[in-house]
Design an enzyme around this catalytic site. Structure first.
Site, PDB file in Angstrom:
ATOM      1  N   CYS A  95      -0.503  -3.569  18.275  1.00  0.00           N
ATOM      2  CA  CYS A  95      -0.417  -2.611  19.492  1.00  0.00           C
ATOM      3  C   CYS A  95       0.643  -1.568  19.360  1.00  0.00           C
ATOM      4  O   CYS A  95       1.644  -1.879  19.683  1.00  0.00           O
ATOM      5  CB  CYS A  95      -0.518  -3.191  21.010  1.00  0.00           C
ATOM      6  SG  CYS A  95      -0.807  -1.938  22.105  1.00  0.00           S
ATOM      7  N   THR A 343     -10.621  -8.465  44.075  1.00  0.00           N
ATOM      8  CA  THR A 343     -10.931  -8.025  45.360  1.00  0.00           C
ATOM      9  C   THR A 343     -10.789  -6.578  45.467  1.00  0.00           C
ATOM     10  O   THR A 343     -10.941  -5.944  46.400  1.00  0.00           O
ATOM     11  CB  THR A 343      -9.833  -8.581  46.357  1.00  0.00           C
ATOM     12  OG1 THR A 343      -8.767  -8.220  46.189  1.00  0.00           O
ATOM     13  CG2 THR A 343     -10.134 -10.112  46.653  1.00  0.00           C
TER      14      THR A 343
END
Length: 444
Positions: A95, A343
């Protein structure tokens, strides 16, 4: 006369709903603006990862709080060690974006530039982390008690339990963040981060100028042309005083200009040296055994690699308390991240979110006895499963992905949310394997 109240209330109720929705939208925008403002003040720029996560400000706040805590706040590891461990973790997946980012941070916190020449140039204690780094990154189910023991009983180079826990958290955090960077196709070109806009150094903040703290040239104040004060210039004393003041003013201005030029030259030299050093921070310099990669857990011999059953060791009942005890408060921050991502408001149903989470854990060898895995095939299309597996297990731009990211059956906004789920599920999986191994060492 009969009045139909429902017809009267309906437009009012609709208008209230629109106002409430607009207030919520404005509130979310203000939260994003505040988070970006904090990033500008602390770092002088807003990184690409934060910009990608901005569509979910509630989660972004939790993510930034955790990342800041493990990299910058109190902890057993020195700051240069933390960023070097992050470099090692990001390098496992090649990366470039994260390797560059943490190389720059490593230098800014006083890290030795020689270490960026490669893993062999790093202290022996950091090199000892190489094995657990590559195991957690590619085959976390191989993490064993013996790996923990090798680090904690390495003679003069041994790690303390608190240091190891912080190192493991950083490794898992950066491994999973590589998945997000890869899945969002974040620009990995480090050139855009080498300098801040308008040529200002990375630590410069525009707000400092307003507070009088900026290192900017100060112009000499010109005397007012409307001075009415009468002063005799005929006397030799006045002439001498005036000449001395002019000479002194010129000398002070020359000194200020000289100091300014020296400061600018030093800043430019430091930036050029830093950029030159970072250019050599190639990810391959920080890894060993480059051929090691993910292998299908389901195809392994089950008698040798036992399935990790959450009923036997879970985050809620075991991992949270252990990590929080050995690394103060990190358990609460990590738990808030896990709860925030599950959530988040989205178009995905709770069942779909759970299917994505459990599927990621499944391909990493973790199973839930109370979950019907038939739902995974029912809720996740084949292309989506390939995408999730590619981002979770093969976030490496140097290798051919299992599923081309451009063909993923996701809209841009949906992709961000799915990538967040992938990142957090992978983070929890790595932590579970590492913390279980630490627990086994402690009770042995």
């Amino acid at each position: 006369m009969i009045i139909c109240t429902s017809k009267m209330e309906y437009p009012l109720r609709t208008q209230c709903q629109r106002v409430h929705k607009q207030v919520m939208v404005n509130g979310e925008k203000e939260r994003v603006s505040l988070l970006f403002m904090k990033a500008l003040v602390s770092r002088g720029s807003v990184d690409a990862v934060s910009q990608q996560m901005a569509s979910h400000p509630q989660y972004l706040e939790s993510f930034l709080r955790t990342q800041h805590y493990i990299l910058h706040m109190d902890g057993p590891l020195p700051l240069p060690y933390r960023h070097y461990i992050a470099i090692m973790a990001a390098a496992r997946h090649h990366c470039n974006y994260l390797v560059y980012l943490h190389s720059a941070q490593f230098l800014r916190v006083g890290g030795d530039p020689v270490w960026l020449q490669g893993l062999e140039a790093a202290p022996p204690r950091l090199r000892l982390l190489d094995h657990i780094n590559k195991v957690l990154a590619h085959q976390p189910w191989l993490t064993a008690c013996s790996h923990i023991q090798a680090l904690l009983k390495a003679g003069e180079q041994c790690w303390s339990l608190a240091e190891l826990v912080q190192a493991v958290v950083i490794l898992a955090h950066c491994h999973s963040l590589c998945s997000f960077v890869f899945g969002c196709d974040t620009d990995s070109d480090p050139a855009s981060l080498s300098k801040s806009p308008n040529g200002t150094p990375p630590t410069f903040c525009p707000f400092d100028a307003a507070n009088g703290n900026a290192n900017v040239p100060q112009t000499l104040a010109t005397p007012s042309e409307h001075i009415t004060r009468r002063r005799s210039l005929d006397s030799s004393c006045d002439m001498v005083c005036l000449k001395e003041k002019i000479q002194k003013s010129q000398e002070e201005r020359e000194k200020r200009e000289e100091r300014l030029l020296q400061t600018q030259a030093l800043q430019q030299t430091d930036m050029e040296e830093e950029e030159e050093m970072i250019c050599f921070a190639d990810p391959t310099r920080f890894i060993t055994d480059p051929d090691l990669c993910y292998q299908e857990f389901a195809r392994r011999e089950e008698d040798h690699f036992q399935v990790f059953r959450v009923q036997d060791y879970s985050w809620e009942d075991h991992g949270f308390s252990l990590v929080n005890r050995l690394y103060s408060d990190i358990g609460y921050l990590l738990d808030d991240r896990f709860r925030s991502v599950t959530t988040l408001p989205s178009m995905h149903s709770p069942d779909l979110k759970r299917a994505i989470w459990n599927y990621i854990h499944c391909v990493l060898g973790i199973r839930y006895d109370d979950y019907d895995y038939g739902e995974v095939n029912q809720l996740l299309e084949r292309d989506l499963k390939l995408y999730i597996k590619s981002v979770a297990c093969f976030p490496d731009a140097t290798k051919t992905p299992v599923c081309p990211l451009s063909l993923a059956p996701l809209k841009p906004s949906e992709r961000i949310h799915v990538n967040l789920l992938i990142m957090e599920a992978r983070l929890q999986a790595e932590l579970l394997y590492a913390l279980r191994a630490i627990t086994q060492y402690m009770i042995a």
